[in-house]
Design an enzyme around this catalytic site. Structure first.
Site, PDB file in Angstrom:
ATOM      1  N   HIS A 224       0.839  -1.213   0.000  1.00 16.81           N
ATOM      2  CA  HIS A 224       0.000   0.000   0.000  1.00 16.81           C
ATOM      3  C   HIS A 224       0.866   1.251   0.000  1.00 16.81           C
ATOM      4  O   HIS A 224       1.526   1.565   0.991  1.00 16.81           O
ATOM      5  CB  HIS A 224      -0.909  -0.008   1.230  1.00 16.81           C
ATOM      6  CG  HIS A 224      -1.940   1.069   1.242  1.00 16.81           C
ATOM      7  ND1 HIS A 224      -2.997   1.087   0.360  1.00 16.81           N
ATOM      8  CD2 HIS A 224      -2.090   2.190   2.000  1.00 16.81           C
ATOM      9  CE1 HIS A 224      -3.750   2.158   0.594  1.00 16.81           C
ATOM     10  NE2 HIS A 224      -3.212   2.848   1.579  1.00 16.81           N
TER      11      HIS A 224
ATOM     12  N   HIS B 122       0.895   5.534  -1.524  1.00 18.21           N
ATOM     13  CA  HIS B 122       0.420   6.673  -2.319  1.00 18.21           C
ATOM     14  C   HIS B 122       1.685   7.457  -2.662  1.00 18.21           C
ATOM     15  O   HIS B 122       2.177   8.245  -1.843  1.00 18.21           O
ATOM     16  CB  HIS B 122      -0.528   7.564  -1.517  1.00 18.21           C
ATOM     17  CG  HIS B 122      -1.672   6.830  -0.876  1.00 18.21           C
ATOM     18  ND1 HIS B 122      -2.773   6.412  -1.580  1.00 18.21           N
ATOM     19  CD2 HIS B 122      -1.894   6.437   0.407  1.00 18.21           C
ATOM     20  CE1 HIS B 122      -3.621   5.805  -0.756  1.00 18.21           C
ATOM     21  NE2 HIS B 122      -3.108   5.802   0.450  1.00 18.21           N
TER      22      HIS B 122
ATOM     23  N   GLN C 229       2.485  11.230  -1.894  1.00 17.72           N
ATOM     24  CA  GLN C 229       2.601  11.712  -0.511  1.00 17.72           C
ATOM     25  C   GLN C 229       4.054  11.745  -0.025  1.00 17.72           C
ATOM     26  O   GLN C 229       4.359  12.399   0.976  1.00 17.72           O
ATOM     27  CB  GLN C 229       1.704  10.887   0.415  1.00 17.72           C
ATOM     28  CG  GLN C 229       0.223  11.156   0.123  1.00 17.72           C
ATOM     29  CD  GLN C 229      -0.738  10.328   0.959  1.00 17.72           C
ATOM     30  OE1 GLN C 229      -0.387   9.776   1.989  1.00 17.72           O
ATOM     31  NE2 GLN C 229      -1.985  10.230   0.491  1.00 17.72           N
TER      32      GLN C 229
ATOM     33  N   TYR D  97      -5.054   7.661  -6.707  1.00 18.23           N
ATOM     34  CA  TYR D  97      -6.307   8.413  -6.909  1.00 18.23           C
ATOM     35  C   TYR D  97      -6.141   9.827  -7.431  1.00 18.23           C
ATOM     36  O   TYR D  97      -7.118  10.577  -7.499  1.00 18.23           O
ATOM     37  CB  TYR D  97      -7.153   8.395  -5.641  1.00 18.23           C
ATOM     38  CG  TYR D  97      -6.540   8.979  -4.398  1.00 18.23           C
ATOM     39  CD1 TYR D  97      -6.703  10.319  -4.080  1.00 18.23           C
ATOM     40  CD2 TYR D  97      -5.814   8.176  -3.527  1.00 18.23           C
ATOM     41  CE1 TYR D  97      -6.159  10.843  -2.914  1.00 18.23           C
ATOM     42  CE2 TYR D  97      -5.264   8.695  -2.365  1.00 18.23           C
ATOM     43  CZ  TYR D  97      -5.437  10.030  -2.061  1.00 18.23           C
ATOM     44  OH  TYR D  97      -4.902  10.536  -0.919  1.00 18.23           O
TER      45      TYR D  97
ATOM     46  N   HIS E  47     -11.971   3.721  -2.941  1.00 18.41           N
ATOM     47  CA  HIS E  47     -11.123   4.389  -1.939  1.00 18.41           C
ATOM     48  C   HIS E  47     -11.463   3.985  -0.517  1.00 18.41           C
ATOM     49  O   HIS E  47     -10.595   3.653   0.287  1.00 18.41           O
ATOM     50  CB  HIS E  47     -11.213   5.917  -2.073  1.00 18.41           C
ATOM     51  CG  HIS E  47     -10.350   6.644  -1.087  1.00 18.41           C
ATOM     52  ND1 HIS E  47     -10.759   6.940   0.194  1.00 18.41           N
ATOM     53  CD2 HIS E  47      -9.081   7.099  -1.186  1.00 18.41           C
ATOM     54  CE1 HIS E  47      -9.775   7.568   0.837  1.00 18.41           C
ATOM     55  NE2 HIS E  47      -8.746   7.668   0.019  1.00 18.41           N
TER      56      HIS E  47
ATOM     57  N   ARG F  37     -16.528   5.482   2.808  1.00 22.00           N
ATOM     58  CA  ARG F  37     -16.863   6.906   2.865  1.00 22.00           C
ATOM     59  C   ARG F  37     -17.011   7.482   1.464  1.00 22.00           C
ATOM     60  O   ARG F  37     -17.883   8.290   1.186  1.00 22.00           O
ATOM     61  CB  ARG F  37     -15.687   7.678   3.484  1.00 22.00           C
ATOM     62  CG  ARG F  37     -15.654   7.801   4.943  1.00 22.00           C
ATOM     63  CD  ARG F  37     -14.420   8.624   5.330  1.00 22.00           C
ATOM     64  NE  ARG F  37     -13.228   7.821   5.460  1.00 22.00           N
ATOM     65  CZ  ARG F  37     -12.026   8.166   4.994  1.00 22.00           C
ATOM     66  NH1 ARG F  37     -11.842   9.288   4.340  1.00 22.00           N
ATOM     67  NH2 ARG F  37     -11.010   7.385   5.199  1.00 22.00           N
TER      68      ARG F  37
ATOM     69  N   HIS G  81      -9.579   1.094   1.625  1.00 22.97           N
ATOM     70  CA  HIS G  81      -9.336   1.584   2.995  1.00 22.97           C
ATOM     71  C   HIS G  81     -10.614   1.290   3.775  1.00 22.97           C
ATOM     72  O   HIS G  81     -11.701   1.679   3.335  1.00 22.97           O
ATOM     73  CB  HIS G  81      -9.180   3.104   3.021  1.00 22.97           C
ATOM     74  CG  HIS G  81      -7.952   3.664   2.378  1.00 22.97           C
ATOM     75  ND1 HIS G  81      -7.998   4.710   1.499  1.00 22.97           N
ATOM     76  CD2 HIS G  81      -6.638   3.373   2.527  1.00 22.97           C
ATOM     77  CE1 HIS G  81      -6.767   5.039   1.124  1.00 22.97           C
ATOM     78  NE2 HIS G  81      -5.921   4.248   1.720  1.00 22.97           N
TER      79      HIS G  81
ATOM     80  N   HIS H  16      -5.945  -0.894   6.486  1.00 23.51           N
ATOM     81  CA  HIS H  16      -6.285  -0.263   7.770  1.00 23.51           C
ATOM     82  C   HIS H  16      -7.608  -0.818   8.333  1.00 23.51           C
ATOM     83  O   HIS H  16      -8.541  -0.063   8.583  1.00 23.51           O
ATOM     84  CB  HIS H  16      -6.464   1.264   7.663  1.00 23.51           C
ATOM     85  CG  HIS H  16      -5.415   2.008   6.907  1.00 23.51           C
ATOM     86  ND1 HIS H  16      -4.088   1.918   7.200  1.00 23.51           N
ATOM     87  CD2 HIS H  16      -5.506   2.902   5.885  1.00 23.51           C
ATOM     88  CE1 HIS H  16      -3.411   2.724   6.379  1.00 23.51           C
ATOM     89  NE2 HIS H  16      -4.244   3.314   5.573  1.00 23.51           N
TER      90      HIS H  16
ATOM     91  N   ASP I  25       2.264   3.209   2.735  1.00 19.51           N
ATOM     92  CA  ASP I  25       1.146   4.151   2.734  1.00 19.51           C
ATOM     93  C   ASP I  25       1.552   5.598   2.442  1.00 19.51           C
ATOM     94  O   ASP I  25       1.781   5.960   1.294  1.00 19.51           O
ATOM     95  CB  ASP I  25       0.383   4.015   4.064  1.00 19.51           C
ATOM     96  CG  ASP I  25      -0.961   4.725   4.061  1.00 19.51           C
ATOM     97  OD1 ASP I  25      -1.303   5.359   3.053  1.00 19.51           O
ATOM     98  OD2 ASP I  25      -1.697   4.643   5.059  1.00 19.51           O
TER      99      ASP I  25
END
Ligand code: NGQ
Ligand code: ZN
Length: 458
Positions: free
Chosen positions: A59, A61, A64, A124, A210, A213, A236, A273, A324
């Site tokens: 995992h 991104h 980041q 994303y 994603h 949510r 997630h 997570h 992550d």
């Protein structure tokens, strides 16, 4: 291609001495011979330390990485995951396709040097800086594919579905406009990725709703149903208490409960997570065969909580690790922190195994994360045996807490010693990508990375 001769290697049957590893030109292991003697004239390449399989990073991104170390100032006494996320969104809105390519190239080199040989990109940043789709819907994701190809990183790229701001169905916030991808957009990205990835032998493509949510569970179910059953699907799921509470308010169920009840979760799924779960949820994840994707460094950095690993392993669950947010690139440290979190919570020691397990904790963690990571990223790796890809690490004895350690004491030294990365050479698909701790592209990649950081800062 010469065979390798390792002084010792971690094989499925246990550690062995003087191991010859034969590798085909396409990078697949074709033979493994312990106690091998080298007859004169045979072409073998002697490696300079114990050999273990390279580890999947399930995992990440990539973008980041640009903010690592920049979100550690308290701006408000109520700083939390959610205020960190606002800072992260600002970075997300400054990353151009070229900048993403530069960040990913440098990041993949850092990962390789740390011992990660496959990256799982949960990606994303789809649309341009105004939120308009690029002419090529996979403009951004393709940069990850090219960065992986240039640096020699194996990659599983998972374009993300992202449709709403929260469980109350609120529309996306302006800060989320680059992320918007409904089912049609996702399919267009997948179609384009097939073209961009046509020459990549070490590439896999999956998908990632994603979170519950950001994607209604009915849509998760529909998208999964429309794709082949063995599609790699990451999500997630229960990282923050607030999202668990919001999920209960909106649906009457906890997120893992809801997902397990409403979506066809199975062995090709990875729940990232799954931090806040009860005993029933743990048992359901384990029974489904899905992998728990744990990111202990980021989960600590963001104040998420501690996943109940011992309970999960006792019911037969499998897990892998991911970097992550890319605040730190170090699989040894991920595993150390995973175990230490359990010790701090329970006031006991040596906990990352089933209740009745015994033996090396470093060895158990490394093996479990190899198997779980390989399954979660659908890559033929994690085992030194014929038919698996030659993704190998040569460890550096001078960097082990116990330089003369043997067998699983090597892994305990590497996981719990911790001062420096214990990796010397790294092979992916039969090609040395890191030699003596250095990657051939690291200087130009670093210069381009620094230029991208300056551009993002403006
Ligand atoms: C992400 N990161 O997708 O980058 C998330 C933050 C969110 C982690 N969950 C954004 N660690 O969850 O909305
Ligand atoms: Zn994440």
């Amino acid at each position: 291609m010469p065979s390798l001769l390792a002084p010792s290697a971690m094989l499925p049957s246990g550690w062995a001495r003087d191991v010859r590893i034969d590798i085909s030109p396409d990078g697949t292991i074709t033979g493994v011979t312990p106690n091998a003697s080298t007859r004169g004239g045979e072409r073998v390449e002697r490696v300079g330390g114990p050999v273990v399989p390279g580890i999947p990073n399930l995992h990440s991104h990539a973008f980041q990485r640009a903010m690592a170390g920049l979100a550690e100032k308290r701006r408000d006494p109520a700083d939390s995951f959610w205020t960190w996320r606002e800072a992260m969104y600002r970075v997300a809105h400054a990353v151009t396709p070229d900048a993403l390519g530069a960040i990913a190239r440098f990041l993949f080199i850092e990962m390789l040097k740390a011992g990660y040989t496959t990256a799982g990109e949960f990606h994303y940043l789809h649309n341009d800086l105004d939120g308009v789709p690029y002419a090529d819907p996979a403009e951004m994701s393709a940069r990850l594919i090219y960065a992986a190809a240039e640096t020699g990183m194996a990659l599983t790229v998972m374009p993300v579905l992202y449709m709403r701001a929260g469980f109350d169905d609120a529309p996306l916030e302006p800060a989320q406009r680059r992320f918007m991808a409904d089912e049609d957009r996702l399919l267009a990205i997948l179609e384009s990725l097939r073209w961009h990835g046509r020459n990549s032998a070490t590439l896999q493509v999956g998908i990632a709703p994603h979170s519950l949510r950001a994607v209604p569970v009915e849509v998760v179910r529909q998208v999964a149903a429309a794709l082949p059953e063995d599609t790699t699907i990451h999500i997630h799921v229960a990282e923050q208490i607030r999202e668990v509470e919001d999920c209960i308010v909106a649906t009457g169920a906890r997120p893992v409960e809801l997902l397990m009840a409403e979506a066809p979760v199975g062995p090709s799924w990875c729940l990232i997570h799954a931090t806040h779960v009860g005993a029933d949820e743990l048992a359901d994840i384990a029974a489904s065969g899905a992998v728990a994707g744990l990111c202990p460094i980021t989960e600590a950095n963001l104040g998420d909580g501690v996943f109940p690993l011992g309970e999960f392993l006792t019911v037969g669950g499998r897990f892998g690790v991911g970097s992550d947010s890319n605040i730190a690139l170090n699989p040894w440290e991920e595993l150390r922190l995973l175990e230490y979190g359990q010790r701090l919570v329970h006031g006991r020691r040596c906990l990352s195994m089933p209740e009745d397990g015994t033996g090396s904790v470093g060895g158990a963690l490394w093996r479990a994360a190899l198997a779980g990571g390989a399954a979660a990223l659908h890559q033929p790796v994690g085992v030194i045996a014929p038919g698996f890809r030659a993704d190998l690490l040569v460890l550096d004895r001078d960097r082990l807490a116990q330089p003369e350690a043997e067998e699983d004491d090597i892994l305990d030294s590497a996981v719990f010693g911790g001062a420096a990365l214990p990796v010397r050479d790294v092979m992916v698909a039969g090609i040395w990508r890191v030699s003596g701790g250095r990657h051939a592209l690291e200087e130009p990649a670093r210069a381009a990375f620094l230029a991208a950081l300056r551009q993002i800062a403006e």
